[in-house]
Scaffold this active site. Structure first.
Site, short mmCIF file in Angstrom:
data_model
loop_
_atom_site.label_atom_id
_atom_site.label_comp_id
_atom_site.label_asym_id
_atom_site.label_seq_id
_atom_site.Cartn_x
_atom_site.Cartn_y
_atom_site.Cartn_z
N THR A 1 -0.82 -0.47 -4.63
CA THR A 1 -1.89 0.52 -4.80
C THR A 1 -1.34 1.71 -5.59
O THR A 1 -0.19 2.12 -5.42
CB THR A 1 -2.44 1.00 -3.44
OG1 THR A 1 -1.37 1.53 -2.65
CG2 THR A 1 -3.12 -0.14 -2.70
N ASP B 1 0.86 -1.18 0.00
CA ASP B 1 0.00 0.00 0.00
C ASP B 1 0.90 1.23 0.00
O ASP B 1 1.27 1.76 1.05
CB ASP B 1 -0.93 -0.01 1.21
CG ASP B 1 -2.03 1.03 1.11
OD1 ASP B 1 -2.02 1.79 0.13
OD2 ASP B 1 -2.90 1.07 2.00
N ALA B 2 1.25 1.71 -1.20
CA ALA B 2 2.15 2.84 -1.33
C ALA B 2 1.53 3.99 -2.12
O ALA B 2 2.07 5.09 -2.14
CB ALA B 2 3.45 2.41 -2.01
N LYS B 3 0.40 3.73 -2.78
CA LYS B 3 -0.34 4.76 -3.53
C LYS B 3 0.57 5.60 -4.41
O LYS B 3 0.54 6.83 -4.41
CB LYS B 3 -1.14 5.64 -2.57
CG LYS B 3 -2.20 4.85 -1.78
CD LYS B 3 -2.96 5.74 -0.83
CE LYS B 3 -4.05 4.97 -0.09
NZ LYS B 3 -3.51 3.98 0.86
N ARG B 4 1.37 4.94 -5.21
CA ARG B 4 2.30 5.63 -6.10
C ARG B 4 1.61 6.07 -7.38
O ARG B 4 0.56 5.54 -7.75
CB ARG B 4 3.49 4.72 -6.43
CG ARG B 4 4.35 4.34 -5.23
CD ARG B 4 4.92 5.57 -4.56
NE ARG B 4 5.98 5.24 -3.61
CZ ARG B 4 5.94 5.47 -2.32
NH1 ARG B 4 4.86 6.00 -1.79
NH2 ARG B 4 6.96 5.17 -1.54
#
Length: 305
Positions: free
Chosen positions: A140, A103-106
């Site tokens: 993510t 879950d890093a939302k890059r």
């Protein structure tokens, strides 16, 4: 990759993932004390406490669940020491046979997204050799920059058999400030969903695509709309439990085949020992409290499905 996740879900009968989002306030005093005695009240000491906390929870739950979702920010706050524990956690989960959703939302412009994709779900070439960086199975992704920002991730998914979960309708209270705004008569999240389906057609893995969507449990009517709009898209569903989402709210996220969604719970599981319902376990047995919280969550969701 999505087929591997589905196989794990079918085997465990548990459409859930444990969010490994450790805060120091979640970690029992005896774990903190032991780590500080060894490394001092330092970033290294904090990172060691996080590692020992994660390891106990993984050891107590791995056989019940298909996947985990470590949130990288909870590790980044401790600098390089924290990122080392993030990587150590990913590797340990793989040793236990778990699917890891990073879950890093890059998401950024094309070349930067390509680097993010290589570092998190792909490989980087160094001289004549290739190395996997964090080596998570899913990542993510923030789609705010459009196709330029997402396409590099999809290309790595296809090359490495990995997966994505693209932010569509998130569970947080202020998500509607942008996501619900009407554009040509339709909310923005529906336009994003349409693009997710388009991107996903280039990465099908059986019935479902490797390009999934983040759809919050806290907005059940919207998840019902999105489920119809994205029948072949897997949902990663935050918001259950601590954020107010209930099992009843989740039913629209799933398809009639019983698949289509994996539900995350973070503090509701990893900090279960702090809740009155699991108080009997106490801080010394926080891992066992987490195990019971997983069992209860699976039963709660499966009763609705």
């Amino acid at each position: 990759m999505i087929k591997q996740l589905m196989d794990k879900i079918e085997k465990t009968k548990a459409p859930i993932c444990v969010g490994l989002d450790p805060m120091l306030s979640y970690i029992p005093e005896h774990v903190l004390k032991q780590s500080y005695e060894q490394f001092g009240e330092s970033l290294e000491g904090a990172a060691e406490a996080v590692w020992q906390f994660n390891k106990e929870i993984i050891d107590c739950t791995w056989d019940l669940i298909p996947a985990v979702k470590p949130q990288i920010a909870m590790y980044e706050q401790f600098g390089i020491e924290g990122l080392s524990v993030y990587k150590k956690t990913v590797d340990y989960c793989h040793e236990k046979g778990l699917i890891v959703i990073g879950d890093a939302k890059r998401g950024d412009i094309g070349s930067t997204s390509a680097a993010y994709a290589a570092g998190h779900i792909g490989n980087v070439t160094v001289g004549g050799k290739r190395f996997a960086g964090f080596n998570t199975d899913f990542l993510t992704v923030n789609p705010y920059l459009g196709t330029d920002g997402v396409k590099p991730f999809v290309e790595v998914c296809n090359a490495e058999d990995k997966g994505l979960f693209v932010l569509v309708k998130t569970s947080n209270p202020s998500s509607g400030e942008f996501q619900d705004r009407l554009i040509d008569g339709r909310p923005l999240y529906e336009w994003v969903a349409e693009k997710v389906v388009e991107w996903g057609k280039d990465s099908m893995d059986g019935t479902y695509s490797n390009v999934g969507a983040v759809v919050g449990a806290t907005y059940p009517e919207m998840s019902r709309i999105l489920r119809k709009q994205m029948p072949h898209t897997y949902f990663l569903v935050p918001g259950y439990g601590a954020q107010g989402g209930t099992a009843e709210d989740l039913k629209y996220c799933f398809n009639e085949d019983g698949f289509g969604a994996i539900v995350n719970s973070s503090r509701g599981i990893i900090a279960a020992y702090k809740k009155e319902a699991y108080g009997k376990f106490g801080p010394e047995h926080f891992g066992e409290a987490s195990r019971q919280a997983v069992i209860d969550m699976v039963e709660d969701i499966n009763c609705v499905l």
